[in-house]
Design a protein around this motif. Sequence first.
Motif, PDB file in Angstrom:
ATOM      1  N   VAL A 389      15.232 -16.217 151.137  1.00  0.00           N
ATOM      2  CA  VAL A 389      16.155 -17.345 151.955  1.00  0.00           C
ATOM      3  C   VAL A 389      16.029 -18.426 151.163  1.00  0.00           C
ATOM      4  CG1 VAL A 389      15.560 -16.288 154.014  1.00  0.00           C
ATOM      5  CG2 VAL A 389      14.481 -18.647 153.410  1.00  0.00           C
ATOM      6  N   VAL A 390      17.225 -18.955 151.094  1.00  0.00           N
ATOM      7  CA  VAL A 390      17.717 -20.337 150.115  1.00  0.00           C
ATOM      8  C   VAL A 390      17.982 -21.482 151.101  1.00  0.00           C
ATOM      9  CG1 VAL A 390      18.905 -21.403 148.410  1.00  0.00           C
ATOM     10  CG2 VAL A 390      18.425 -18.900 148.482  1.00  0.00           C
ATOM     11  N   LEU A 391      17.192 -22.459 151.087  1.00  0.00           N
ATOM     12  CA  LEU A 391      17.418 -23.695 151.981  1.00  0.00           C
ATOM     13  C   LEU A 391      17.847 -24.876 151.040  1.00  0.00           C
ATOM     14  CD1 LEU A 391      14.472 -22.329 152.941  1.00  0.00           C
ATOM     15  CD2 LEU A 391      15.110 -23.834 155.052  1.00  0.00           C
ATOM     16  N   ARG A 392      18.617 -25.743 151.497  1.00  0.00           N
ATOM     17  CA  ARG A 392      19.005 -26.814 150.495  1.00  0.00           C
ATOM     18  C   ARG A 392      18.309 -28.068 151.044  1.00  0.00           C
ATOM     19  NH1 ARG A 392      24.656 -25.089 148.991  1.00  0.00           N
ATOM     20  NH2 ARG A 392      24.577 -22.843 148.773  1.00  0.00           N
ATOM     21  N   ALA A 393      18.070 -28.926 150.030  1.00  0.00           N
ATOM     22  CA  ALA A 393      17.324 -30.344 150.524  1.00  0.00           C
ATOM     23  C   ALA A 393      18.014 -31.288 149.475  1.00  0.00           C
ATOM     24  CB  ALA A 393      15.892 -30.456 150.031  1.00  0.00           C
ATOM     25  N   GLU A 394      18.460 -32.479 149.843  1.00  0.00           N
ATOM     26  CA  GLU A 394      18.988 -33.623 149.100  1.00  0.00           C
ATOM     27  C   GLU A 394      18.040 -34.023 147.865  1.00  0.00           C
ATOM     28  OE1 GLU A 394      21.129 -36.458 151.178  1.00  0.00           O
ATOM     29  OE2 GLU A 394      22.297 -35.093 152.252  1.00  0.00           O
ATOM     30  N   THR A 395      17.180 -34.222 148.233  1.00  0.00           N
ATOM     31  CA  THR A 395      16.190 -34.691 147.287  1.00  0.00           C
ATOM     32  C   THR A 395      14.582 -34.006 147.182  1.00  0.00           C
ATOM     33  OG1 THR A 395      14.918 -36.357 148.859  1.00  0.00           O
ATOM     34  CG2 THR A 395      16.901 -37.036 147.774  1.00  0.00           C
ATOM     35  N   LEU A 396      13.852 -34.132 146.186  1.00  0.00           N
ATOM     36  CA  LEU A 396      12.540 -33.703 146.331  1.00  0.00           C
ATOM     37  C   LEU A 396      11.661 -34.378 147.127  1.00  0.00           C
ATOM     38  CD1 LEU A 396      10.372 -32.301 144.555  1.00  0.00           C
ATOM     39  CD2 LEU A 396       9.858 -34.197 143.211  1.00  0.00           C
ATOM     40  N   ASP A 397      12.080 -35.310 147.712  1.00  0.00           N
ATOM     41  CA  ASP A 397      11.059 -36.044 148.976  1.00  0.00           C
ATOM     42  C   ASP A 397      11.563 -35.018 150.221  1.00  0.00           C
ATOM     43  OD1 ASP A 397       9.651 -38.031 147.996  1.00  0.00           O
ATOM     44  OD2 ASP A 397      11.300 -39.594 148.565  1.00  0.00           O
ATOM     45  N   ASP A 398      12.819 -34.894 150.326  1.00  0.00           N
ATOM     46  CA  ASP A 398      13.226 -33.767 151.357  1.00  0.00           C
ATOM     47  C   ASP A 398      12.575 -32.645 151.377  1.00  0.00           C
ATOM     48  OD1 ASP A 398      14.810 -36.055 152.462  1.00  0.00           O
ATOM     49  OD2 ASP A 398      16.583 -34.999 151.473  1.00  0.00           O
ATOM     50  N   ALA A 399      12.477 -31.963 150.193  1.00  0.00           N
ATOM     51  CA  ALA A 399      11.897 -30.547 149.790  1.00  0.00           C
ATOM     52  C   ALA A 399      10.307 -30.690 150.258  1.00  0.00           C
ATOM     53  CB  ALA A 399      11.991 -30.280 148.571  1.00  0.00           C
ATOM     54  N   ILE A 400       9.847 -31.592 149.786  1.00  0.00           N
ATOM     55  CA  ILE A 400       8.137 -31.662 150.192  1.00  0.00           C
ATOM     56  C   ILE A 400       8.252 -31.961 151.749  1.00  0.00           C
ATOM     57  CG2 ILE A 400       6.181 -33.253 149.863  1.00  0.00           C
ATOM     58  CD1 ILE A 400       6.975 -34.001 146.846  1.00  0.00           C
TER      59      ILE A 400
END
Length: 498
Positions: A389-400
């Motif tokens: 599954v692919v999710l999207r995050a705006e920034t590395l902070d959001d991904a973490i």
Amino acid sequence: MKTIDHWIDGKPTAGAAQRVGPVYDPATGRQQAEVALADSSDVDDAVRAGSDAFASWSQTSLSKRTAILFAFRELVRAHTDDLARLITAEHGKVLADARGEVQRGLEVVEFACGIPQLLKGEFSDQVSSGIDSFSFRQPLGVVAGITPFNFPVMVPMWMNPVAIACGNTFVLKPSERDPSASVLLAELWAEAGLPDGVFNVVHGDKVAVDALLDHPDVAAVSFVGSTPIARYVYERGTSMGKRVQALGGAKNHAVVLPDTDMGFAADHLTAAAFGSAGQRCMAISAAVAVGDAAERLIEALRAKASTVQVGPGVEPTSEMGPVITQTAKDRIIGSVTSAEGQGATLVVDGRTVEGDGLQEGYFVGPTVLDHVTPEMDVYRDEVFGPVLVVLRAETLDDAIALINANPYGNGTSIFTNSGQAARRFQREVTVGMIGVNVPIPVPMAYYSFGGWKDSLFGDTHVHGPEGVRFYTQAKVVTSRWPQLESGNAASYSFPTSS
Ligand code: NAD
């Protein structure tokens, strides 16, 4: 129909229980054998054999133990193809993958061959006048391993070579879905010169697991499997006074930053998501595309995932075999359908697989879903199949933050060309095993393997230095050899150094 027996006290036995379970060939959907399912009296026999053998095995010299480990290492190496064929026949994974699993297990045996070095204690000379202090570690007794279907050789070998090298005796309860490889391992241990009763195998289901957890003579339990059962095993085992390490399920994220080479990332992500049909606890099941990486990543994943060769594990052209059972197949297809219903976009749809003879087997094709959100079931559940599954995050902070909010914490990875981003990621994620441009960061045997959060119950990881600690307990000795004529008056105050 072939019956797969237990291995107790150096020989095969059908046991007292009259129960058997089916063993299927996942590539054809046909039953190929039945396996004996132990009851508590069979488990008791195995534990008694272990207890009896412990008396002498725990006293066997380090050099004799090491000699047996070296012999076992040679035998496993010589029988790699036999073990791989058994794995493929019952699990379904492709032969090259099965050989890789045996190799990773073998590396733990090689680590355990260094047991004389690993068990060295500490010594402090003259901690007080005429007094020395030293520590050493001793084995626990009979220890049990309860293992999952997805690595029928490697996961048991995370445990038993280290436990046995430390001087314990071992009862293995492998997965009842692919039990044969454990019996071959038992035969190889015997051929290597391991005394009867030191390594035992009882096949079975919950009945056997509960009997091991409740048995007063089982000192410790290593478990690997799904999170609900790991939690159960941990709680029941520790309530019975045992030392327990219970490794659970996973949802492993790969963060893809825009600065990475998308071809490289997609290549590695598809291999990590679809190798072994996604049935690895370290499989990548969620890609997190950061910033404008998403569109390029999706196109690269679509191209790669569509070319994966699905077929029986014994075919050299197959890159991905079937999943383990019809139930697993139905569950995985159901997850994909539910994700679509909840708003995800199907990029590659593997719910039906074309090909001669594949309809009877438990085949599911590689599947990629885009626009997945954390609320969707396909993200919340451990699908344990070939679904990325692919999710999207705006920034590395959001991904973490996304990764840290997930209850699992087994493995994760980042794809980037930025050392700074990678360093922040490795320091800030609440996950036990981290890869930097490495999608499946399984530690080498001389490190230890284990996750955080709901991926591990207990304090120690498996194999490596933590494995040695788990399978031993420490003693510290304070010793004095007094010269009585020189006077050594006892004091009623608490002893301090002088
Ligand atoms: P599972 O939890 O169904 O079974 C694991 C073991 O527990 C088996 O030996 C099984 O017979 C036994 N068991 C099953 N149900 C039981 C019950 N109700 N009571 C007592 N014992 C029970 O797991 P599985 O399907 O064989 O394996 C896949 C799972 O294992 C996945 O969740 C995967 O992530 C996990 N896994 C984790 C790691 C890790 O290192 N964290 C490694 C491999 C697999």
